[in-house]
Design an enzyme around this catalytic site. Structure first.
Site, PDB file in Angstrom:
ATOM      1  N   ASN A  59       0.866  -1.187   0.000  1.00  0.00           N
ATOM      2  CA  ASN A  59       0.000   0.000   0.000  1.00  0.00           C
ATOM      3  C   ASN A  59       0.895   1.228   0.000  1.00  0.00           C
ATOM      4  O   ASN A  59       1.478   1.575   1.021  1.00  0.00           O
ATOM      5  CB  ASN A  59      -0.889  -0.039   1.257  1.00  0.00           C
ATOM      6  CG  ASN A  59      -1.730   1.214   1.406  1.00  0.00           C
ATOM      7  OD1 ASN A  59      -1.792   2.047   0.500  1.00  0.00           O
ATOM      8  ND2 ASN A  59      -2.375   1.368   2.563  1.00  0.00           N
ATOM      9  N   TRP A  60       1.007   1.845  -1.170  1.00  0.00           N
ATOM     10  CA  TRP A  60       1.915   2.999  -1.293  1.00  0.00           C
ATOM     11  C   TRP A  60       1.334   4.247  -0.628  1.00  0.00           C
ATOM     12  O   TRP A  60       2.018   5.265  -0.515  1.00  0.00           O
ATOM     13  CB  TRP A  60       2.190   3.306  -2.768  1.00  0.00           C
ATOM     14  CG  TRP A  60       2.976   2.248  -3.483  1.00  0.00           C
ATOM     15  CD1 TRP A  60       3.420   1.049  -2.966  1.00  0.00           C
ATOM     16  CD2 TRP A  60       3.422   2.291  -4.847  1.00  0.00           C
ATOM     17  NE1 TRP A  60       4.097   0.355  -3.928  1.00  0.00           N
ATOM     18  CE2 TRP A  60       4.123   1.083  -5.095  1.00  0.00           C
ATOM     19  CE3 TRP A  60       3.304   3.217  -5.868  1.00  0.00           C
ATOM     20  CZ2 TRP A  60       4.698   0.797  -6.331  1.00  0.00           C
ATOM     21  CZ3 TRP A  60       3.872   2.941  -7.104  1.00  0.00           C
ATOM     22  CH2 TRP A  60       4.570   1.735  -7.327  1.00  0.00           C
ATOM     23  N   LYS A  61       0.073   4.203  -0.265  1.00  0.00           N
ATOM     24  CA  LYS A  61      -0.593   5.370   0.317  1.00  0.00           C
ATOM     25  C   LYS A  61      -0.412   6.581  -0.610  1.00  0.00           C
ATOM     26  O   LYS A  61      -0.357   6.408  -1.825  1.00  0.00           O
ATOM     27  CB  LYS A  61      -0.097   5.623   1.743  1.00  0.00           C
ATOM     28  CG  LYS A  61      -0.217   4.343   2.609  1.00  0.00           C
ATOM     29  CD  LYS A  61       0.015   4.556   4.065  1.00  0.00           C
ATOM     30  CE  LYS A  61      -0.143   3.222   4.810  1.00  0.00           C
ATOM     31  NZ  LYS A  61      -0.008   3.339   6.262  1.00  0.00           N
ATOM     32  N   HIS A  92      -9.385   1.204   5.314  1.00  0.00           N
ATOM     33  CA  HIS A  92      -8.086   1.435   5.954  1.00  0.00           C
ATOM     34  C   HIS A  92      -8.267   2.391   7.128  1.00  0.00           C
ATOM     35  O   HIS A  92      -9.087   3.311   7.066  1.00  0.00           O
ATOM     36  CB  HIS A  92      -7.091   2.008   4.940  1.00  0.00           C
ATOM     37  CG  HIS A  92      -5.692   1.983   5.464  1.00  0.00           C
ATOM     38  ND1 HIS A  92      -5.223   2.929   6.340  1.00  0.00           N
ATOM     39  CD2 HIS A  92      -4.687   1.093   5.277  1.00  0.00           C
ATOM     40  CE1 HIS A  92      -3.966   2.627   6.665  1.00  0.00           C
ATOM     41  NE2 HIS A  92      -3.618   1.520   6.029  1.00  0.00           N
ATOM     42  N   GLU A  96      -6.604   4.822   8.068  1.00  0.00           N
ATOM     43  CA  GLU A  96      -6.414   6.236   7.736  1.00  0.00           C
ATOM     44  C   GLU A  96      -7.684   6.828   7.131  1.00  0.00           C
ATOM     45  O   GLU A  96      -7.959   8.017   7.288  1.00  0.00           O
ATOM     46  CB  GLU A  96      -5.207   6.384   6.794  1.00  0.00           C
ATOM     47  CG  GLU A  96      -3.906   6.224   7.579  1.00  0.00           C
ATOM     48  CD  GLU A  96      -2.767   5.589   6.811  1.00  0.00           C
ATOM     49  OE1 GLU A  96      -2.812   5.578   5.572  1.00  0.00           O
ATOM     50  OE2 GLU A  96      -1.840   5.098   7.470  1.00  0.00           O
ATOM     51  N   GLU A 132      -4.942  -4.713  10.960  1.00  0.00           N
ATOM     52  CA  GLU A 132      -3.937  -3.671  11.124  1.00  0.00           C
ATOM     53  C   GLU A 132      -4.220  -2.894  12.409  1.00  0.00           C
ATOM     54  O   GLU A 132      -5.035  -1.963  12.394  1.00  0.00           O
ATOM     55  CB  GLU A 132      -3.966  -2.701   9.937  1.00  0.00           C
ATOM     56  CG  GLU A 132      -3.682  -3.345   8.602  1.00  0.00           C
ATOM     57  CD  GLU A 132      -3.164  -2.342   7.580  1.00  0.00           C
ATOM     58  OE1 GLU A 132      -2.059  -2.556   7.070  1.00  0.00           O
ATOM     59  OE2 GLU A 132      -3.841  -1.333   7.326  1.00  0.00           O
ATOM     60  N   GLY A 189       2.881   2.504  10.932  1.00  0.00           N
ATOM     61  CA  GLY A 189       3.864   3.579  10.780  1.00  0.00           C
ATOM     62  C   GLY A 189       4.596   3.949  12.059  1.00  0.00           C
ATOM     63  O   GLY A 189       5.230   5.000  12.129  1.00  0.00           O
ATOM     64  N   SER A 248       3.766  -1.782  10.468  1.00  0.00           N
ATOM     65  CA  SER A 248       5.213  -1.836  10.672  1.00  0.00           C
ATOM     66  C   SER A 248       5.828  -3.163  10.249  1.00  0.00           C
ATOM     67  O   SER A 248       6.840  -3.593  10.823  1.00  0.00           O
ATOM     68  CB  SER A 248       5.584  -1.493  12.119  1.00  0.00           C
ATOM     69  OG  SER A 248       5.190  -0.164  12.411  1.00  0.00           O
ATOM     70  N   GLY A 293       2.951  -1.030   4.310  1.00  0.00           N
ATOM     71  CA  GLY A 293       2.914   0.396   3.991  1.00  0.00           C
ATOM     72  C   GLY A 293       4.300   0.892   3.634  1.00  0.00           C
ATOM     73  O   GLY A 293       4.797   0.678   2.525  1.00  0.00           O
ATOM     74  N   GLY A 294       4.957   1.542   4.587  1.00  0.00           N
ATOM     75  CA  GLY A 294       6.249   2.198   4.352  1.00  0.00           C
ATOM     76  C   GLY A 294       7.267   1.335   3.625  1.00  0.00           C
ATOM     77  O   GLY A 294       7.926   1.802   2.680  1.00  0.00           O
TER      78      GLY A 294
HETATM   79  P1  13P Z   1       3.187   0.636   7.687  1.00  0.00           P
HETATM   80  O1  13P Z   1       3.677  -0.673   7.085  1.00  0.00           O
HETATM   81  O2  13P Z   1       3.864   1.835   7.135  1.00  0.00           O
HETATM   82  O3  13P Z   1       3.150   0.567   9.180  1.00  0.00           O
HETATM   83  O4  13P Z   1       1.660   0.787   7.209  1.00  0.00           O
HETATM   84  C1  13P Z   1       0.813  -0.296   7.323  1.00  0.00           C
HETATM   85  C2  13P Z   1      -0.416   0.016   6.576  1.00  0.00           C
HETATM   86  O5  13P Z   1      -1.176   0.889   6.948  1.00  0.00           O
HETATM   87  C3  13P Z   1      -0.682  -0.743   5.346  1.00  0.00           C
HETATM   88  O6  13P Z   1      -1.961  -0.522   4.891  1.00  0.00           O
END
Ligand code: 13P
Length: 245
Positions: free
Chosen positions: A11-13, A99, A101, A169, A175, A207, A228-229
């Site tokens: 997930n590149w966000k 998600h 977010e 999650e 993050g 993470s 994510g990251g």
């Molecule tokens: P991180 O891997 O950056 O913690 O993010 C997880 C995430 O929200 C994937 O959707």
């Protein structure tokens, strides 16, 4: 019981302008077509602006395309939104819905998440339905109740192992560099699996990185990762793919 295929989803966000995103997608495609190992399912979820060009790049490769959100309606007067059939037309196979977010920043409710997931299924794609408890809910010992409730209320009635994936999650792990203990992840996944109508896959997210992927994937009940990251670094993401291979 047949072995479930693992899924590693990136997930590149809201990251990546055109040159940057295309370079990242190319780097992954190169690794994917060169590898001789049997790969898990892999999904790349770039921002909406990159979906069309990344779809072209990934065509014919083992990498599937995913979107990060969609509207619940198939079309209509919804300025700025994107409907699931539009994503399907671009070649998306997956859509992330719910998600944390979006639940936080856009106040999305379980009911809205469910309606979005239903639109993903109508369009013939797979919904990745995200859920997870907040830090204070875990501290209060309410995490299982919270995620169980989210699952019950946001899972479409038509969900099957073919058209739906759950992503657990924990909000406090996203993050932050923090991850739950293996026992905590196993407990959450077992709790969710017990409420699912069939062998729907449950990913862990929060993470996840190249260093902890093997341990996370070795935790009973974990069918893959939503990253994510670390998915922004092709090298790190690919090592996570290989950890699932
Ligand atoms: P991180 O891997 O950056 O913690 O993010 C997880 C995430 O929200 C994937 O959707």
């Amino acid at each position: 019981m047949t072995e479930r295929r693992r899924l590693i989803a990136g997930n590149w966000k809201m990251n990546g302008l055109m040159a940057d995103g295309l370079a990242r997608a190319k780097a992954l495609r190169t690794r994917a077509v060169r590898t001789r190992r049997a790969l898990p399912d892999i999904a790349i979820c770039p921002p909406a602006t990159l979906l069309a060009p990344v779809a072209k790049l990934l065509a014919g490769s083992p990498l599937a395309l995913g979107a990060q959100d969609c509207h619940a309606a198939d079309k209509g007067a919804h300025t700025g939104d994107i409907a699931a059939p539009m994503l399907a037309e671009l070649g998306c196979r997956y859509v992330i819905v719910g998600h944390s977010e979006r639940r936080t920043n856009h106040r999305e409710t379980d009911q809205q998440v469910k309606a979005k997931a239903e639109s993903v299924l109508r369009a013939g794609m797979t919904a990745i339905v995200c859920l997870g408890e907040r830090a204070e809910e875990r501290k209060a010992g309410r995490h299982l109740q919270v995620i169980g409730g989210q699952l019950d209320q946001s899972l479409p009635a038509e969900a099957t192992a073919e058209n739906t994936v759950i992503a657990y999650e924990p909000v406090w792990a996203i993050g932050t560099g923090l991850t739950p203990t293996p026992a905590d992840i196993e407990e959450a996944h077992r709790h969710l699996a017990g409420r699912l109508p069939g062998p729907i896959r449950i990913l862990y997210g929060g993470s996840a990185n190249a260093a902890n992927a093997k341990a996370l994937l070795g935790t009973p009940g974990v069918d893959g990762l939503l990253v994510g990251g670390a998915s922004l670094d092709p090298e790190a993401f690919w090592s996570m793919v290989l950890a699932a291979a």
